[in-house]
Design a protein around this motif. Structure first.
Motif, PDB file in Angstrom:
ATOM      1  N   ASP A 167      15.723  19.590   5.172  1.00  0.00           N
ATOM      2  CA  ASP A 167      17.127  19.226   5.028  1.00  0.00           C
ATOM      3  C   ASP A 167      17.550  18.126   5.998  1.00  0.00           C
ATOM      4  N   SER A 168      16.872  18.031   7.149  1.00  0.00           N
ATOM      5  CA  SER A 168      17.272  17.061   8.165  1.00  0.00           C
ATOM      6  C   SER A 168      16.739  15.659   7.879  1.00  0.00           C
ATOM      7  N   VAL A 169      15.871  15.537   6.878  1.00  0.00           N
ATOM      8  CA  VAL A 169      15.268  14.237   6.568  1.00  0.00           C
ATOM      9  C   VAL A 169      15.744  13.781   5.199  1.00  0.00           C
ATOM     10  N   PRO A 170      16.291  12.580   5.092  1.00  0.00           N
ATOM     11  CA  PRO A 170      16.764  12.101   3.792  1.00  0.00           C
ATOM     12  C   PRO A 170      15.611  11.882   2.825  1.00  0.00           C
ATOM     13  N   ASP A 171      15.870  12.140   1.552  1.00  0.00           N
ATOM     14  CA  ASP A 171      14.840  11.942   0.537  1.00  0.00           C
ATOM     15  C   ASP A 171      14.459  10.466   0.415  1.00  0.00           C
ATOM     16  N   VAL A 172      13.189  10.214   0.157  1.00  0.00           N
ATOM     17  CA  VAL A 172      12.707   8.882  -0.189  1.00  0.00           C
ATOM     18  C   VAL A 172      12.147   8.978  -1.593  1.00  0.00           C
ATOM     19  N   GLN A 173      12.656   8.160  -2.474  1.00  0.00           N
ATOM     20  CA  GLN A 173      12.239   8.215  -3.868  1.00  0.00           C
ATOM     21  C   GLN A 173      10.971   7.390  -4.079  1.00  0.00           C
ATOM     22  N   LEU A 174       9.992   8.010  -4.695  1.00  0.00           N
ATOM     23  CA  LEU A 174       8.734   7.337  -5.014  1.00  0.00           C
ATOM     24  C   LEU A 174       8.626   7.173  -6.523  1.00  0.00           C
ATOM     25  N   PRO A 175       8.391   5.964  -6.998  1.00  0.00           N
ATOM     26  CA  PRO A 175       8.196   5.803  -8.442  1.00  0.00           C
ATOM     27  C   PRO A 175       6.925   6.506  -8.897  1.00  0.00           C
ATOM     28  N   ALA A 176       6.953   7.044 -10.106  1.00  0.00           N
ATOM     29  CA  ALA A 176       5.743   7.639 -10.663  1.00  0.00           C
ATOM     30  C   ALA A 176       4.680   6.553 -10.801  1.00  0.00           C
ATOM     31  N   ARG A 177       3.428   6.958 -10.649  1.00  0.00           N
ATOM     32  CA  ARG A 177       2.312   6.005 -10.682  1.00  0.00           C
ATOM     33  C   ARG A 177       2.581   4.866  -9.710  1.00  0.00           C
ATOM     34  N   MET A 178       2.901   5.240  -8.494  1.00  0.00           N
ATOM     35  CA  MET A 178       3.277   4.257  -7.477  1.00  0.00           C
ATOM     36  C   MET A 178       2.074   3.426  -7.057  1.00  0.00           C
ATOM     37  N   LEU A 179       2.274   2.115  -6.966  1.00  0.00           N
ATOM     38  CA  LEU A 179       1.215   1.213  -6.536  1.00  0.00           C
ATOM     39  C   LEU A 179       1.440   0.816  -5.080  1.00  0.00           C
ATOM     40  N   LEU A 180       0.465   1.132  -4.252  1.00  0.00           N
ATOM     41  CA  LEU A 180       0.499   0.770  -2.842  1.00  0.00           C
ATOM     42  C   LEU A 180      -0.169  -0.590  -2.644  1.00  0.00           C
ATOM     43  N   ASP A 181      -0.300  -1.008  -1.409  1.00  0.00           N
ATOM     44  CA  ASP A 181      -0.941  -2.289  -1.117  1.00  0.00           C
ATOM     45  C   ASP A 181      -2.445  -2.107  -0.932  1.00  0.00           C
ATOM     46  N   GLY A 182      -3.105  -3.160  -0.493  1.00  0.00           N
ATOM     47  CA  GLY A 182      -4.528  -3.119  -0.214  1.00  0.00           C
ATOM     48  C   GLY A 182      -4.785  -3.180   1.277  1.00  0.00           C
ATOM     49  N   ALA A 183      -5.879  -3.789   1.659  1.00  0.00           N
ATOM     50  CA  ALA A 183      -6.283  -3.825   3.059  1.00  0.00           C
ATOM     51  C   ALA A 183      -5.461  -4.829   3.855  1.00  0.00           C
ATOM     52  N   MET A 184      -5.331  -4.560   5.140  1.00  0.00           N
ATOM     53  CA  MET A 184      -4.733  -5.516   6.069  1.00  0.00           C
ATOM     54  C   MET A 184      -5.802  -6.098   6.979  1.00  0.00           C
ATOM     55  N   GLY A 185      -6.631  -5.259   7.570  1.00  0.00           N
ATOM     56  CA  GLY A 185      -7.621  -5.733   8.538  1.00  0.00           C
ATOM     57  C   GLY A 185      -8.565  -6.779   7.979  1.00  0.00           C
ATOM     58  N   THR A 186      -9.114  -6.521   6.792  1.00  0.00           N
ATOM     59  CA  THR A 186     -10.053  -7.494   6.228  1.00  0.00           C
ATOM     60  C   THR A 186      -9.339  -8.774   5.800  1.00  0.00           C
ATOM     61  N   GLU A 187      -8.058  -8.668   5.463  1.00  0.00           N
ATOM     62  CA  GLU A 187      -7.290  -9.876   5.151  1.00  0.00           C
ATOM     63  C   GLU A 187      -7.080 -10.718   6.411  1.00  0.00           C
ATOM     64  N   LEU A 188      -6.813 -10.067   7.541  1.00  0.00           N
ATOM     65  CA  LEU A 188      -6.650 -10.806   8.794  1.00  0.00           C
ATOM     66  C   LEU A 188      -7.968 -11.461   9.212  1.00  0.00           C
ATOM     67  N   ILE A 189      -9.057 -10.735   9.062  1.00  0.00           N
ATOM     68  CA  ILE A 189     -10.370 -11.296   9.410  1.00  0.00           C
ATOM     69  C   ILE A 189     -10.667 -12.519   8.552  1.00  0.00           C
ATOM     70  N   ALA A 190     -10.303 -12.446   7.283  1.00  0.00           N
ATOM     71  CA  ALA A 190     -10.522 -13.585   6.396  1.00  0.00           C
ATOM     72  C   ALA A 190      -9.724 -14.808   6.823  1.00  0.00           C
ATOM     73  N   ARG A 191      -8.662 -14.574   7.599  1.00  0.00           N
ATOM     74  CA  ARG A 191      -7.816 -15.660   8.069  1.00  0.00           C
ATOM     75  C   ARG A 191      -8.112 -16.054   9.511  1.00  0.00           C
ATOM     76  N   GLY A 192      -9.219 -15.531  10.050  1.00  0.00           N
ATOM     77  CA  GLY A 192      -9.656 -15.987  11.363  1.00  0.00           C
ATOM     78  C   GLY A 192      -9.608 -14.993  12.496  1.00  0.00           C
ATOM     79  N   LEU A 193      -9.163 -13.767  12.249  1.00  0.00           N
ATOM     80  CA  LEU A 193      -9.131 -12.782  13.334  1.00  0.00           C
ATOM     81  C   LEU A 193     -10.539 -12.438  13.795  1.00  0.00           C
ATOM     82  N   ASP A 194     -10.754 -12.438  15.102  1.00  0.00           N
ATOM     83  CA  ASP A 194     -12.011 -11.998  15.704  1.00  0.00           C
ATOM     84  C   ASP A 194     -11.727 -10.688  16.428  1.00  0.00           C
TER      85      ASP A 194
END
Length: 304
Positions: free
Chosen positions: A8-35
């Motif tokens: 009750d103390s936390v407001p609801d967050v609505q999630l669409p059915a068949r929700m699509l999330l994102d992909g990787a972050m770390g490998t994307e940063l490495i592809a852009r030059g992160l060492d």
């Protein structure tokens, strides 16, 4: 919509059915030059903000309905390895703000919390109170930055998962909390985390600590993840997040069309939200978006 929250103390967050999330972050940063031998990717939230923000934007433009912040390793334990333990607040707040600035209306920003790298006893020497404090610190900073919910991911030890969840509840008491395990298939046809804990042990902790959503991420390909999602779905009505890897082995990459077919299969197996982990690109997410949009309409949406 699916509502993730029951508190009750936390407001609801609505999630669409068949929700699509994102992909990787770390490998994307490495592809852009992160060492990663020189600096953690989380530091780029302040030193290379335009690159981090461009990746968020690319995932939103690909059709992701939520992106996770570039904060997988932004806890004091991991940052201390680069003498940056004092930057927890700044890096987490910056990551959340960067994502919010490019978030289209109706999309979500998820605060990403990864493992500390420290191992609890008896397998390791980590102090559970210190772990809880570290996770509380990170969650508080993500909340300050304005994330919509917190996702504790890639958990492989039940004691650390418990400490992470308790810490996150202390640091961000008004945000929904998702928690995911990582595991691999064993020779006996079962599954276990890298430290040998079975999914039953991990899920048990998630449910005991009143997660608002649960899941599995990384390590497994979409096909290999199906049984784990079915296992989780059979034991809870909570939203289930599934983020398989596109790079399940050395020099191995799953093609976008196969990731998309895998996403559909994971939804059929009981997942609420699907995306990709290591190696998954915005182009992969775009193909997933096409596949999900072409599939028959869902019967209902979900909420946490």
């Amino acid at each position: 919509m699916v509502t993730l929250l029951t508190c009750d103390s936390v407001p609801d967050v609505q999630l669409p059915a068949r929700m699509l999330l994102d992909g990787a972050m770390g490998t994307e940063l490495i592809a852009r030059g992160l060492d990663t031998r020189v600096e953690p990717g989380d530091v780029w939230n302040r030193t290379q903000p335009q690159i981090v923000q461009a990746i968020y934007k690319a995932y939103f433009e690909a059709g992701a309905q939520a992106v996770q912040t570039n904060t997988f390793g932004a806890n004091r334990f991991r940052l201390a390895q680069f003498q940056r333990a004092g930057e927890v607040r700044a890096l987490n707040v910056a990551a959340a703000v960067l994502a919010r600035e490019v978030r289209p209306q109706g999309r979500l920003v998820i605060g990403d919390v990864g493992p500390s790298g420290a191992v609890p006893p008896p397998e390791g020497l980590a102090d559970l109170t210190e772990l809880e404090d570290a996770f509380a610190e990170q969650a508080a900073a993500l909340a300050e930055g304005g994330v919509d919910l917190v996702h504790i991911e890639t958990m492989y030890h039940p004691k650390e998962a418990r400490a992470a969840m308790r810490g996150a509840r202390l640091g961000a008491p008004n945000l929904p909390l998702i928690v995911s395990m990582t595991c691999t298939a064993t020779l006996g046809g079962t599954y276990a985390t890298p430290l040998g804990f079975v999914p039953e042990a991990m899920l048990g902790v998630f449910l005991e600590e009143s997660a608002d959503g649960v899941g599995v991420n990384c390590t497994l390909s979409p096909a290999a993840m199906l049984d784990v999602v079915r296992f989780i779905r059979a034991r809870t009505t909570l939203p289930v997040f599934a983020k398989p890897t596109a790079s399940p082995g050395p020099n191995e990459h799953i093609q976008a069309k196969d990731m998309a077919l895998g996403a559909l299969a994971l939804l059929e197996a009981g997942a609420t939200a699907v995306g990709g982990c290591c190696g998954t690109t915005p182009a992969d997410i775009a193909v997933m978006r096409q596949a999900l949009s072409a599939a028959p309409p869902p019967l209902q949406n979900l909420a946490i």
